[in-house]
Write an enzyme that holds these catalytic residues in place. Structure first.
Site, PDB file in Angstrom:
ATOM      1  N   HIS A 355       0.786  -1.235   0.000  1.00 20.39           N
ATOM      2  CA  HIS A 355       0.000   0.000   0.000  1.00 20.39           C
ATOM      3  C   HIS A 355       0.813   1.277   0.000  1.00 20.39           C
ATOM      4  O   HIS A 355       0.247   2.364   0.032  1.00 20.39           O
ATOM      5  CB  HIS A 355      -0.915   0.051   1.224  1.00 20.39           C
ATOM      6  CG  HIS A 355      -2.147  -0.774   1.080  1.00 20.39           C
ATOM      7  ND1 HIS A 355      -3.315  -0.274   0.568  1.00 20.39           N
ATOM      8  CD2 HIS A 355      -2.384  -2.069   1.352  1.00 20.39           C
ATOM      9  CE1 HIS A 355      -4.232  -1.225   0.561  1.00 20.39           C
ATOM     10  NE2 HIS A 355      -3.684  -2.343   1.027  1.00 20.39           N
ATOM     11  N   ARG A 544      -7.263  11.789   5.294  1.00 20.13           N
ATOM     12  CA  ARG A 544      -6.352  11.997   6.412  1.00 20.13           C
ATOM     13  C   ARG A 544      -5.470  13.219   6.174  1.00 20.13           C
ATOM     14  O   ARG A 544      -5.154  13.552   5.027  1.00 20.13           O
ATOM     15  CB  ARG A 544      -5.488  10.746   6.638  1.00 20.13           C
ATOM     16  CG  ARG A 544      -6.215   9.626   7.355  1.00 20.13           C
ATOM     17  CD  ARG A 544      -6.748  10.055   8.703  1.00 20.13           C
ATOM     18  NE  ARG A 544      -5.667  10.265   9.658  1.00 20.13           N
ATOM     19  CZ  ARG A 544      -5.269   9.372  10.545  1.00 20.13           C
ATOM     20  NH1 ARG A 544      -5.887   8.215  10.645  1.00 20.13           N
ATOM     21  NH2 ARG A 544      -4.267   9.622  11.346  1.00 20.13           N
TER      22      ARG A 544
END
Ligand code: PLP
Length: 810
Positions: A355, A544
């Site tokens: 990721h 985020r």
């Protein structure tokens, strides 16, 4: 399922009576909600039992998606829709005189994730069940989810997220499926009747108790399982002698230390490093999950050598990478297989999803700590590494440099990504660009060694949660226009291309957007007391808070607009509402300062008559799944402006395009594929490319101060951070200032500023041309079907797991 309103009413009234001894109307909102949840779970239970039975009996291959995080959000609405009884339920409630409004708001978000990675796991669960893939989730039942964010005086304040305080209607505790997980102790080998046995002594035992949640597929009979593990003390370990001698505190100590394992989710994986408790969490759920898989496998009575033909384990990032060694341990120490047999099965079972390529986020554990906590697992990793290094050594004719570079254990650290690669048959990146960067930069040595393992699986989102359920009006319009096949076959959305230039359809989509914006404006007014104009451009940046996602670049454009307005109050711009939402990791100073900066600017600009009717700033508190579902359907502009090469995929970008927002984007992550899908007319691009960014890093020839000294707009903005202009302490934004000037702007905010400002003014001019804007918007919706996680899951199932779809018959 088929149920009519009258039957539903009878069931529901009975449920309320049985659970709470209350009438439908007199019951509290909480009880009304809980009874409804329990009833829904009842409706799922028959299919759930059948699903498990038929998977077991047929011995079909099952997938287990191991993830440290599952950011599922609320389940009431999606369960009702997937059961096909939402309308029935709403009508029944109306008959019973129970208000449907707000009933959904009783449910607390299951916030068991930080952001994209956890949300991906949740979208995959929905898509696996809806496309009839036998696939389950495995993770941790954190008692506290990601912290709740409050904004006080512009600062982020973290409050515990006690999401279980009203109980959790969806889960079922499976006491009888508990397993034991062992930590610490000593391990030695012992010869017994010519066989080598592994003896593990003086270990600490932790009881892992599973809580199962049904994952109902959309209008089919599949009900898969999300199994989350909770840590408890072994009953026999409770210190009764201390307890009975009145030393309650001592008796409780062990209990607290064990329960800590499933107490809290670490906020942000890249900033919490080397914590013992985190490592305990990882091994805890991996060991429990693998043991429970092994138990159900043994029940099927198939030879162990076939294990990988019936079981696939996907490891979501490196956090569950110890699964490689745990499966080796189970196969060798508990099932008596040889190393070679066990290793073939293990690599055949495991597959790893990467990721990130950001070096600081690549997980590694100090050997010292690891060895002490997991002595047997460490031995196995050492042996995997010894054999692997040997192969590398031979392949590269004794090139020690290569061996050092690729060794799993290096410099007294265990590199989890390398363990995952060596122990798996598949390594995938999460968007085309990301996979290419993995292959040719970060993991180039491994790609050269194992080219056949590498593949791409671009992330996706479930279009049922992110369009069908969260934007009902638009979903209805789509169904009216092209029929309802898109719900099961999202690529059908492409049929909307026929209507992209249809004036009537354009007007309808625009009206829906406006309605959504009005609803949201009312929500903002009542929750924040801020008045925003529904006819302004809703420019949304939610995700985020992180330097690489460059909320700061957005802020600098706003400051630039504001500075222009102060010079020329008649500046002709389309009114804009800049909407932010983001949590910062509690220990990440730069990110927290950026939140304070946004709120400081909001206060200044929203109260300045010069900016009135031109610019508004809103910061949404506590960004999470439920807030995302509210804001995304109202967005005109989607901000996807990470420094090129840094965002592996992004999934927020997909949710926004699916709801008709126009993306302002760098060519990063899946933005590249969005661009490929919609074409250059239907997205607004700017900024450095990933190759340019990589070149700058390599040649070290970027100088932020040159731009600061030559671009007077930026010079003014950067100075305003520290010269009292913002009416705060002059030190307030010093970390931001330092990151740009002395630390040379690692994420190229100053470098991309000019190009970003131009892109934003292009948005301004496109928005004025209503018909062009609507055509762009409809094109984005039409092209978004390929980003449904149904498609992503289909690719995983075919190319990695080899799991055919499986129809459950009732
Ligand atoms: C989709 C989603 C994310 C991921 O957003 P990105 O823009 O891809 O970083 C994070 N948080 C929530 C709540 C989401 O729904």
């Amino acid at each position: 399922m088929v149920i009519d309103k009258e039957e539903f009413k009878v069931d529901y009234i009975e449920k309320l009576q049985n659970m709470f001894a209350e009438d439908a109307v007199d019951a509290s909102r909480l009880h009304q909600y809980v009874a409804l949840g329990a009833l829904i779970k009842d409706y799922c239970s028959k299919s759930w039992i059948e699903t498990n039975k038929q998977y077991g009996k047929s011995k079909t291959k099952q997938v287990y998606y191991f993830s440290m995080e599952f950011l599922v959000g609320r389940l009431l609405n999606s369960n009702l829709v997937n059961l096909g009884i939402k309308d029935v339920c709403e009508e029944a409630f109306a008959d019973l005189g129970i208000s449907w409004i707000d009933i959904e708001d009783i449910e607390l978000d299951a916030g068991l994730g930080n952001g994209g990675l956890g949300r991906l796991a949740a979208c995959f669960l929905d898509s696996m069940a809806s496309t009839k893939v036998p696939g389950h989730g495995c993770g941790i039942r954190y008692k506290y989810g990601l912290f709740k964010q409050k904004i006080e005086d512009g600062y982020q304040v973290e409050v515990p997220d006690n999401w279980l305080k009203n109980g959790n209607v969806w889960e079922i505790r499976k006491e009888n499926k508990a397993v034991e997980v062992r930590f610490y102790g000593e391990v030695y080998l012992k010869e017994e009747n010519g066989e080598t046995k592994v003896i593990h002594e003086n270990y600490q035992s932790v009881r892992a108790v599973p809580y199962d949640t049904p994952i109902k597929g959309y209008k089919n009979n599949t009900v898969n399982t999300l199994r989350l593990w909770s840590a408890e003390t072994m009953e026999e370990d409770f210190d009764f002698s201390s307890f009975s001698q009145g030393n309650y505190a001592k008796a409780g100590e062990e209990k607290y230390s064990v329960e800590a394992i499933s107490q809290v989710l670490y906020p942000d994986d890249s900033y919490e490093k080397g914590r013992l408790l985190r490592l305990k969490q990882e091994y805890f759920f991996v060991s429990a999950g693998m043991q429970s898989i092994m138990k159900s496998y043994k029940k099927m009575n198939i030879s162990l050598s076939e294990f990988h033909k019936h079981v696939a384990v996907q490891i979501n990032d490196t956090h569950p990478a110890v699964a490689v060694a745990e499966l080796m341990r189970l196969l060798m120490d508990e099932q008596g297989l040889t190393w070679d047999e066990a290793f073939t099965i293990t690599t055949g079972t495991m597959a790893y999803t990467n990721h990130t390529i950001m070096a600081e986020a690549l997980e590694k554990w100090p050997v010292e700590m690891f060895k002490k906590l997991l002595p047997r697992i460490y031995m196995i990793i050492e042996e995997i590494n010894r054999r692997f290094c040997n192969e590398v050594y031979h392949k590269y004719n004794g090139d020690w440099n290569k061996v050092n570079k690729m060794s799993i254990i290096h410099d007294e650290y265990i590199r989890m990504a390398y363990l995952a690669i060596v122990g798996s048959h598949s390594v995938n990146g999460v968007a085309k660009l990301h996979t290419e960067l993995l292959k040719h930069q970060e993991l180039a040595d491994f790609y050269e060694f194992f080219p056949e393992k590498f593949n791409n699986k671009t992330n996706g989102i479930t279009h049922r949660r992110w369009l069908l359920n969260s934007n009902e009006e638009l979903a209805d319009l789509i169904t009216e226009t092209i029929g309802d096949k898109w719900i099961k076959s999202p690529n059908e959305l492409n049929k909307l291309m026929d209507y992209a230039e249809d004036a009537a359809f354009q007007e309808k989509t625009q009206d829906i957007k406006t309605n959504n914006k009005i609803t949201f404006s009312n929500y903002i007014l009542s929750n924040y007391g801020t008045e925003i104009d529904p006819s302004s451009i809703f420019d949304v940046h939610v995700k985020r808070m992180h330097a690489y996602k460059r909320q700061l670049l957005n802020v600098f454009n706003i400051m630039h607009l504001y500075n222009q307005l102060r010079e020329n109050p008649n500046l002709d711009i389309v009114p804009r509402t800049f909407i932010f939402g983001a949590k910062a990791s509690p220990s990440y100073t730069l990110a927290k300062e950026t939140i304070k900066l946004i709120n400081t600017l909001a206060k200044k600009i929203n109260n300045d008559p010069i900016a009135r009717d031109k610019i508004k700033i809103v910061f949404l508190e506590n960004y999470g799944v439920s807030i995302a579902e509210k804001i995304i359907p109202c967005a005109d502009v989607s901000q996807q402006i990470s420094t090129a090469s840094k965002e592996a995929s992004g999934t927020g970008n997909m949710k926004f395009m699916m709801n008709g927002a126009i993306t302002i984007a760098t060519l990063d992550g899946a933005n590249v594929e969005i661009f490929d899908a919609v074409g250059k007319e239907n997205i607004v691009l700017f900024g450095l490319t990933s190759q340019e960014v990589i070149e700058y890093y390599k040649n070290r020839n970027y100088r932020a101060s040159d731009i600061y000294n030559s671009d007077m707009r930026l010079n003014c903005i950067v100075n305003q951070l520290v010269n009292g202009f913002l009416e705060t302490d002059k030190m307030e934004f010093m970390t931001i200032y330092d990151s740009l000037i002395p630390h040379n702007d690692e994420f190229f905010v100053l470098k991309d500023f000019d190009s970003y400002v131009r892109a934003q003014s292009e948005i301004d001019s496109l928005f004025r041309q209503k018909s062009i804007w609507q055509k762009m918007s409809i094109t984005n919706i039409a092209k978004s079907g390929i980003f449904s996680s149904d498609n992503t899951i289909n690719q995983y199932a075919k190319e990695i797991w080899d799991t055919p779809t499986f129809r459950i018959k009732l």
